[in-house]
Design a protein around this motif. Sequence first.
Motif, mmCIF file in Angstrom:
data_model
loop_
_atom_site.group_PDB
_atom_site.id
_atom_site.type_symbol
_atom_site.label_atom_id
_atom_site.label_comp_id
_atom_site.label_asym_id
_atom_site.label_seq_id
_atom_site.Cartn_x
_atom_site.Cartn_y
_atom_site.Cartn_z
ATOM 1 N N GLU A 269 0.764 -1.287 0.114
ATOM 2 C CA GLU A 269 -0.027 -0.022 0.113
ATOM 3 C C GLU A 269 0.740 1.281 -0.111
ATOM 4 O O GLU A 269 0.506 2.208 -0.476
ATOM 5 C CB GLU A 269 -1.174 0.044 1.164
ATOM 6 C CG GLU A 269 -2.023 -0.784 0.980
ATOM 7 C CD GLU A 269 -3.079 -0.861 2.379
ATOM 8 O OE1 GLU A 269 -2.635 -0.777 3.558
ATOM 9 O OE2 GLU A 269 -4.016 -1.383 2.101
ATOM 10 N N ASN B 52 6.806 1.117 -3.305
ATOM 11 C CA ASN B 52 6.701 1.149 -5.052
ATOM 12 C C ASN B 52 8.193 0.672 -5.357
ATOM 13 O O ASN B 52 8.919 1.112 -4.771
ATOM 14 C CB ASN B 52 6.093 2.343 -5.657
ATOM 15 C CG ASN B 52 6.219 2.101 -7.126
ATOM 16 O OD1 ASN B 52 7.121 2.061 -7.885
ATOM 17 N ND2 ASN B 52 4.972 1.959 -7.696
ATOM 18 N N VAL C 54 1.997 7.312 -10.246
ATOM 19 C CA VAL C 54 1.298 6.248 -9.551
ATOM 20 C C VAL C 54 0.034 6.679 -8.928
ATOM 21 O O VAL C 54 -0.949 6.123 -8.619
ATOM 22 C CB VAL C 54 2.394 5.137 -8.758
ATOM 23 C CG1 VAL C 54 1.664 4.249 -7.951
ATOM 24 C CG2 VAL C 54 3.464 4.707 -9.607
ATOM 25 N N ARG C 55 0.492 7.569 -7.908
ATOM 26 C CA ARG C 55 -0.821 8.416 -7.061
ATOM 27 C C ARG C 55 -1.467 9.427 -7.983
ATOM 28 O O ARG C 55 -2.378 9.773 -7.127
ATOM 29 C CB ARG C 55 -0.186 9.020 -5.781
ATOM 30 C CG ARG C 55 0.378 7.724 -4.976
ATOM 31 C CD ARG C 55 -0.592 7.764 -3.744
ATOM 32 N NE ARG C 55 -0.135 6.753 -2.811
ATOM 33 C CZ ARG C 55 -0.687 6.775 -1.519
ATOM 34 N NH1 ARG C 55 -1.522 7.382 -1.300
ATOM 35 N NH2 ARG C 55 -0.194 5.400 -0.819
ATOM 36 N N GLN D 250 1.480 0.426 -4.253
ATOM 37 C CA GLN D 250 0.810 1.833 -4.539
ATOM 38 C C GLN D 250 1.591 3.056 -4.300
ATOM 39 O O GLN D 250 0.961 4.026 -4.643
ATOM 40 C CB GLN D 250 -0.633 1.625 -3.909
ATOM 41 C CG GLN D 250 -1.323 0.391 -4.230
ATOM 42 C CD GLN D 250 -2.500 0.558 -3.309
ATOM 43 O OE1 GLN D 250 -2.398 0.746 -2.226
ATOM 44 N NE2 GLN D 250 -3.455 -0.268 -3.865
ATOM 45 N N ASP D 251 2.758 2.963 -3.845
ATOM 46 C CA ASP D 251 3.473 4.263 -3.981
ATOM 47 C C ASP D 251 3.118 5.010 -2.429
ATOM 48 O O ASP D 251 2.022 4.916 -2.151
ATOM 49 C CB ASP D 251 3.511 5.048 -5.258
ATOM 50 C CG ASP D 251 4.901 5.696 -5.076
ATOM 51 O OD1 ASP D 251 5.880 5.575 -4.257
ATOM 52 O OD2 ASP D 251 5.058 6.378 -6.041
#
Lengths: 668, 421, 164
Positions: free
Chosen positions: A73, A76, A578-579, A158-159
């Motif tokens: 979560e 990354n 990524v986010r 998820q970085d």
Amino acid sequence: MIVEIGHFALVLALSVALFQSVLPLVGARQGDQRLMETGTIAATGGFVLIAIAFSALVTANVTSDFSVLNVFENSNSAKPMLYKVTGVWGNHEGSMLLWVLILAFFGSLVALFGRDLPATLKANVLAVQAWILAAFLLFILLTSNPFQRLDPAPMEGQDLNPVLQDIGLAIHPPLLYLGYVGFSVAFSFAIAALIDGRIDAAWARWVRPWTLIAWIFLTLGISMGSYWAYYELGWGGWWFWDPVENASFMPWLAGTALLHSALVMEKRSALKIWTILLAILTFSLSLLGTFLVRSGVLTSVHAFATDPTRGIFILCILCLFIGGALFLFALRASSLEGGGLFAPISREGALVFNNLFLTTAAATVLVGTLYPLVLEVLADKKISVGAPFFDLTFGPLMVPLLFAVPFGPLLGWKRGDLLGAAQRLYFAAGCALAALIGVLAYTGGTRILTAFGFALAFWLLAGSLTDLFLKAAFLRTGWRTGLSRLVGLPRSTFGTTLAHFGLGVTLLGIVSVSSFEEELITTMAPGQTAEIAGYTLTFDSIAQRDGPNFEAQAAQFSIRRGGVELAEIDTSKRFFPVRQMTTTESGIWTHWFSQLYVSLGDPSEDRQSIVVRIWSKPLVTLIWIGTIFMGLGGVFSLADRRLRVGAPARNKGKGAGTGGSPAVGAGA
Amino acid sequence: MVFWIVAAAMTAVVTLAIGWPLLRRDGRGEGSAEEHDVEVYAAQLRELDGDLDRGTIAPGEAASARAEIGRRLLRASERAKAATGSGAPLAGGRGFQRSMIVGVVAILAVPAIAFAFYGSIGAPRLPDQPLALREQPQPGRDDFDLATLVDKAEARLRTNPEDGSGWEVLAPIYLRMNRPQDAAEAFRKAIDLNGPSASRFGGLGEALAEISGGEVTGEAKTAFERALQLNPSYLPAKFFLALDASQEQRAEDAETRWSGLIAESPKDAPWLRIAEAGLADARQRLGKPPVAGTTTPGDGVAAASPAAGPDDGADAGGAGPGAAGGTGTGFQGPDAAAMAAAAQLPEGDRQAMIEGMVSQLAERLKQSPDDVEGWKRLIRSYTVLGKTDEAKTALADARKTFPADSAAAREIAAFADEIGL
Amino acid sequence: MTRKAKRLYSIGAMFVVVGGAMALVLTALSSSVAYFQSPTDLVKNVPGPAQRIRLGGLVEDGSVKRDGSSEIFFRVTDTVDSVPVSYTGILPDLFREGQGVIAEGTLGPDRVFLADTVLAKHDETYMPKEVVDDLKARGLWEDGKGLVKKPEETVSATPVGAGS
């Protein structure tokens, strides 16, 4: 397997903490040395176990083991290594693990350095420490387990929230936690004294150094957090009165009060009961801070997730410890022995004055922080309490306190001479007056409040140095003897001076920035210039510059004054795919203690120009430099060997002194 | 196993360490709290002298402070004497035994709580899966993993059958594992729960086609058409619809569909060879010359599939099993991974796979013999595989099936002539 | 000074400080606190010109306008009503159309909200808590599902006054 070893170690640590919370206590009740001693080993063992668990989580992060839910979560594989490590505590679960790691660390320190403590006191302290540890370990394992697994492991994580991908994050939370959690020692000492129904003489001497350690870390932690918000959020502000900031500021205020009242207790055996209450309150505010930040009651960068069960769990811990402690206090306080007497005008009186104002200030911050929450629950009304509220309440309370600071160290214990102290401060008063007149002349008499602010800052700076100057007796004995006397002064004297001087430095920075800051918001295209505070900023270029896990638009500015180029600033906007988030990297040019601060906004619709926000911030760095002085003052005070506790010399002659005695006597 | 050894060792060390003080005989304290007080006050007195020497405290203040500390010191030392005089509290005897029992119980509780609690929340058998390890190819373990994965997913879906994305993940895996019935079911569930999408309908069509041994049945065709409605450029659906046109010998339709597909496909699309073969076949039927620039159909298909090799076939029906054979695992056509896998299959395996397909077809014809195209395809397949005897038996069976003067019988006879049986 | 007098003095001092602080807190709470309001609240009950408001809602799609300078206009909507907002400065990084936002400031005489602070949610998974609570209370938001009604369907009750 490493992950599961870590998981198991954490569970075992809980088991050991439960053991530690019972057995030493039983031992202390029965006077059984063996049972009491198990606490020492359990505290050390618990720390080792939690350290194993923490290392396992770090390993999982470093190797991008996405079979661990927490790593998946928040990490990354493309994240730079530094942030893979610091990201461990950049999320709820990991930061709670860091919290208990530090708690266990302090517990083991008490176990190791507490050899000279009376055995029952030490056993009780360790047991109370274990209660807290067990409660939070249970919280972690039941509601926020960082070792939750995912099977099969996803290919990519998820970085981490990009706002948190910064070197500031590497330092800020651990420092803050060392501060928060450090106050647990003072709390445990207070509860231990209440359980025992007596306050050992050693108690007072022990509480102060531990409070001091926590206070140093908390001071630096808050300061780091403030600087981090200043340059990372791109808003140019250094303090927002955000509830989360308040959550760390309240324990700081109470802890500062505790530091001063513990001084009275140590030197004069007075204010005992008040000090115990303050120790309880300080840690309670730390717990409250943890609750506010971790429960998701407040929505902010710090509230990583909103999960009601977590909030309720922490609320229960909060009620249990604060309620239990206060109940015990109410039960036992009257049976405790009162302390020495003193006149209102005395060192003790000054420290009481300090305590009165600091705790009242902490209370106003508490009201401002909790009022919106209470109102929402009770009246279903949503309000926000922001800077205007705190400016109006906290500010006026600080003025008399800051004014009184230089008097304190100059007053004698027990019975002081206010007039004498005032006479000795004529130089500081002169400095303040000069600052007042200087600022009034500079601003043409328009900024009266600013002038008084500067005067107060210089009063503090000169006033705190006065104490050192007088103690060294430069005037009486001449420079040479004065210098040697200065070197021979106890380190805690330097500590006091440095901390109070730092306060003046910070105040100077705050007054200067809030009065003379200039701000310019404009749209600029490459090649254009802007004028601010006598400087010319040229927007040189803007270009794409990508990093490992982000895409960035980087702009370059050059700063000139009178046609001479002084510096170049880089500032950029980063986009993290990524986010799907953007962050602003502000560009800062520091010249002496002042800064020019540039941050980028959005490009205009035709993409030819971009919104630029420029600040001139005179003397802004003093705000943080002052806190470094304060921290340094704490270190000096801590290094004073006189603070150590002597152990009873049982086997040898008293005069020879064993154990802690040589250290204790070495002050001479 | 290693985990349990480490965990047990850790527990043993910790338990022994915290139990260690209990092994000592003497439980008496080393100095009472009062003695500590005396020492602290004595130290304060010494400090006071130091301050006085340095001149940091005025002599008057120092005197009063000394008096005060002295008073406290006196009181503390009186109390300390009284405490020592009253003897050692609760040292031996019953106190010793009682605290021993408490200690032993508490120590035994440590491992018990740890193992019980960990047992309920831990995952001791789950290995670490760092990125570096997961990125390495793991030959041989792949199938095993796939099987366990499917088992787990099935178990999860049994308890929570409303999990649309679970079905969605599982469906293509079924398809790849040659379980077309399950795949079709899973795709239907995914469509129900997650709503229609091109890839879901495309997958359903593929599964249906595979159930019927590679033939694009009416049901499969509907599914592909739905997929195209949802996403007009969904190439896999186009492939199957073109294949269907070829199978049903709608040559003109087949030609447009194949050439459309070829035009839209990327240069390295795995189905290009089959598409080109299909196009060439259709053009031949229409009497058009082969498209310039493409490989000759015979070569193209031969490389991918021995079944289509010897005779580039006036009969488009042959493309069915031929294409299926070429793609390896069942009837996957446009699945790049499956194509690659099939290309890597050893010759024997590929042959076995094709023979499996053919016997499936034979089985089906035994149950529902009223299928001229099926018979023709079977006979042709046997011929291509070089099994002339089986081809002849199949031809005889086909002749028995249809009345001698029916159109079907004539068609079969003509077909037999054509391929030289 | 007798002991009693000393005690009296210290208690008196405490009362002065604590009482003073309480007076300060009460004045500050009545004067410098911002009330959270939704666009509907703001359209229905027009507050006084000095009253600080926290206006929370979603940034209406297609409403963000920049007039070349650093002044920005946009509309905040709760899918029922919407209010034009004018703001000078740099918008937070997560300010987007269709996303949650809180603007703090006062309502101008021309019914344009003059924001001095604009806060957006902190990352892509969160909305400002007040905004979510407000939308939830009016059935426009469901946990786990997000916005039930899209802001595109908004029928604006006030004419677009952003440019004025």
